[in-house]
Design a protein around this motif. Structure first.
Motif, mmCIF file in Angstrom:
data_model
loop_
_atom_site.group_PDB
_atom_site.id
_atom_site.type_symbol
_atom_site.label_atom_id
_atom_site.label_comp_id
_atom_site.label_asym_id
_atom_site.label_seq_id
_atom_site.Cartn_x
_atom_site.Cartn_y
_atom_site.Cartn_z
ATOM 1 N N PHE A 119 -43.732 -6.738 -5.187
ATOM 2 C CA PHE A 119 -44.326 -5.584 -5.457
ATOM 3 C C PHE A 119 -43.510 -5.154 -6.802
ATOM 4 N N ALA A 120 -41.988 -5.209 -6.888
ATOM 5 C CA ALA A 120 -41.287 -4.909 -7.899
ATOM 6 C C ALA A 120 -41.911 -5.316 -9.314
ATOM 7 N N HIS A 121 -42.123 -6.838 -9.226
ATOM 8 C CA HIS A 121 -42.714 -7.349 -10.553
ATOM 9 C C HIS A 121 -44.039 -6.823 -11.067
ATOM 10 N N THR A 122 -45.059 -6.580 -10.095
ATOM 11 C CA THR A 122 -46.131 -6.039 -10.218
ATOM 12 C C THR A 122 -45.785 -4.777 -10.995
ATOM 13 N N LYS A 123 -45.141 -3.919 -10.143
ATOM 14 C CA LYS A 123 -44.985 -2.122 -10.642
ATOM 15 C C LYS A 123 -44.365 -2.566 -12.195
ATOM 16 N N ALA A 124 -43.447 -3.410 -12.340
ATOM 17 C CA ALA A 124 -43.138 -3.294 -13.781
ATOM 18 C C ALA A 124 -43.852 -3.890 -14.785
ATOM 19 N N GLN A 125 -44.885 -4.700 -14.397
ATOM 20 C CA GLN A 125 -45.840 -5.242 -15.449
ATOM 21 C C GLN A 125 -46.769 -4.077 -15.742
ATOM 22 N N LEU A 126 -47.224 -3.163 -14.577
ATOM 23 C CA LEU A 126 -48.109 -2.161 -14.914
ATOM 24 C C LEU A 126 -47.258 -1.242 -15.796
ATOM 25 N N ARG A 127 -46.211 -1.108 -15.808
ATOM 26 C CA ARG A 127 -45.536 0.178 -16.558
ATOM 27 C C ARG A 127 -44.752 -0.270 -17.769
ATOM 28 N N GLN A 128 -44.702 -1.602 -17.857
ATOM 29 C CA GLN A 128 -44.146 -2.178 -18.918
ATOM 30 C C GLN A 128 -44.248 -1.571 -20.310
ATOM 31 N N PRO A 129 -45.659 -1.359 -20.926
ATOM 32 C CA PRO A 129 -45.786 -0.903 -22.104
ATOM 33 C C PRO A 129 -45.282 0.608 -22.304
ATOM 34 N N TYR A 130 -45.150 1.421 -21.271
ATOM 35 C CA TYR A 130 -44.451 2.653 -21.316
ATOM 36 C C TYR A 130 -42.965 2.511 -21.280
ATOM 37 N N HIS A 131 -42.508 1.600 -20.821
ATOM 38 C CA HIS A 131 -40.919 1.426 -20.622
ATOM 39 C C HIS A 131 -40.548 1.081 -22.191
ATOM 40 N N GLU A 132 -41.285 0.224 -22.796
ATOM 41 C CA GLU A 132 -41.308 -0.439 -23.941
ATOM 42 C C GLU A 132 -41.000 0.417 -25.175
ATOM 43 N N ARG A 133 -42.210 1.488 -24.879
ATOM 44 C CA ARG A 133 -42.229 2.532 -26.111
ATOM 45 C C ARG A 133 -40.966 3.783 -25.698
ATOM 46 N N ILE A 134 -40.490 3.741 -24.622
ATOM 47 C CA ILE A 134 -39.374 4.537 -24.266
ATOM 48 C C ILE A 134 -38.154 4.017 -24.850
ATOM 49 N N ALA A 135 -38.105 2.663 -24.570
ATOM 50 C CA ALA A 135 -36.728 2.104 -24.960
ATOM 51 C C ALA A 135 -36.707 1.999 -26.492
ATOM 52 N N GLU A 136 -38.106 1.828 -27.186
ATOM 53 C CA GLU A 136 -37.746 1.674 -28.753
ATOM 54 C C GLU A 136 -37.460 2.891 -29.467
ATOM 55 N N ASN A 137 -37.977 4.049 -28.734
ATOM 56 C CA ASN A 137 -38.271 5.187 -29.573
ATOM 57 C C ASN A 137 -37.180 6.488 -28.868
ATOM 58 N N ARG A 138 -36.458 6.092 -27.664
ATOM 59 C CA ARG A 138 -36.027 7.110 -27.068
ATOM 60 C C ARG A 138 -34.872 7.743 -27.887
ATOM 61 N N ALA A 139 -33.964 6.965 -28.485
ATOM 62 C CA ALA A 139 -32.719 7.542 -29.252
ATOM 63 C C ALA A 139 -33.181 8.448 -30.447
ATOM 64 N N ALA A 140 -34.141 8.095 -31.122
ATOM 65 C CA ALA A 140 -34.566 8.966 -32.072
ATOM 66 C C ALA A 140 -35.281 10.291 -31.673
ATOM 67 N N ASP A 141 -36.268 10.049 -30.766
ATOM 68 C CA ASP A 141 -36.862 11.006 -29.952
ATOM 69 C C ASP A 141 -35.956 12.140 -29.195
ATOM 70 N N ASP A 142 -35.087 11.541 -28.500
ATOM 71 C CA ASP A 142 -34.114 12.417 -27.911
ATOM 72 C C ASP A 142 -33.351 13.193 -28.706
ATOM 73 N N GLY A 143 -33.066 12.607 -29.934
ATOM 74 C CA GLY A 143 -32.184 13.373 -30.878
ATOM 75 C C GLY A 143 -32.911 14.492 -31.469
ATOM 76 N N HIS A 144 -34.063 14.147 -31.861
ATOM 77 C CA HIS A 144 -35.013 15.262 -32.530
ATOM 78 C C HIS A 144 -35.280 16.459 -31.567
ATOM 79 N N VAL A 145 -35.659 15.931 -29.909
ATOM 80 C CA VAL A 145 -35.932 17.062 -29.222
ATOM 81 C C VAL A 145 -34.522 17.962 -28.776
ATOM 82 N N GLU A 146 -33.477 17.257 -28.840
ATOM 83 C CA GLU A 146 -32.203 17.977 -28.582
ATOM 84 C C GLU A 146 -32.077 19.018 -29.690
#
Length: 250
Positions: free
Chosen positions: A201-228
């Motif tokens: 279950f955990a692996h399947t859930k991670a697969q389904l959500r992987q693209p969103y986790h990747e976008r967050i991981a790649e862009n969070r620092a810059a986006d969080d700074g701008h949002v802050e």
């Protein structure tokens, strides 16, 4: 304590218990991360719900207004961490939406695997732009994962809050139950999902959500700074204060 955790039949029920609206402040966000970790250790599945007649009214704007820019800088990372703890929870996680789920409260529900809402007068919507502030990237990507991109502009630009029936018709909640049956139904679903092989279950859930986790991981620092910076800006803080004075303190 702002989150109560109870375990029965291998299902952990986490209940937000924070003031009148179960709003999200720094302390609750940090506690939610810890409680979800605890739930994963002691139960096969979990349910997230609110106390009283409110699931969550979202960000605690009273704390933002009182704490100003300094508070914003500590709160926003904690908010993203809490939302991601829900979204990345490895066990089945069902939202029992017992009442209003507004703004960050709607994102909490969206981050779960299934949403059961109580029939009645509750409303669901994302109202950040009405207050004058944007969501951090984690929140937007969680909404995108749950609902797709197409419905988000109408929801986010308008800031409209929908009735439970309208939310169900638009797929924002998966099912509606009588208020006295809602939590039991959520526990039943969580228990059923919890019987699936945990690793698979955990692996399947991670697969389904992987693209969103990747976008967050790649862009969070810059986006969080701008949002802050936008949240800390004087016009945004003034808009929050105006909303608090006009709506929350009236």
């Amino acid at each position: 304590m702002t989150i109560h955790l109870a375990v029965e039949d291998d299902v952990a029920v986490l209940t937000l218990e924070h003031g009148r609206g179960n709003t999200l402040d720094t302390a609750l966000c940090r506690e939610l991360v810890l409680k979800l970790e605890e739930a994963a250790d002691v139960a096969k599945a979990a349910v997230l719900t609110g106390s009283g007649t409110m699931f969550s009214a979202g960000v605690d704007l009273l704390s933002v207004d009182a704490g100003g820019a300094v508070y914003v800088s500590e709160f926003l990372p904690a908010l993203s961490d809490a939302l991601l703890a829900v979204f990345g929870h490895p066990r089945p996680l069902v939202a029992a939406v017992n009442g209003h789920a507004i703004a960050g409260g709607m994102v909490l529900a969206a981050g779960c695997d299934h949403r059961v809402a109580a029939a009645g007068t509750g409303r669901i919507g994302v109202t950040e732009l009405l207050v004058g502030v944007p969501f951090p990237l984690a929140a937007t990507e969680i909404l995108r994962c749950a609902y797709g991109t197409t419905p988000l502009p109408a929801l986010m630009y308008s800031g409209a809050t929908l009735t439970i029936d309208d939310a169900h018709a638009r797929g924002l909640v998966d099912e509606v139950a009588a208020p006295e049956e809602m939590l039991g139904r959520a526990r039943e679903l969580a228990g059923r999902l919890g019987e699936l092989p945990a690793d698979a279950f955990a692996h399947t859930k991670a697969q389904l959500r992987q693209p969103y986790h990747e976008r967050i991981a790649e862009n969070r620092a810059a986006d969080d700074g701008h949002v802050e910076r936008m949240w800390r800006a004087e016009p945004a803080l003034a808009a929050v204060k105006s909303y608090v004075d006009r709506v929350l303190k009236s």
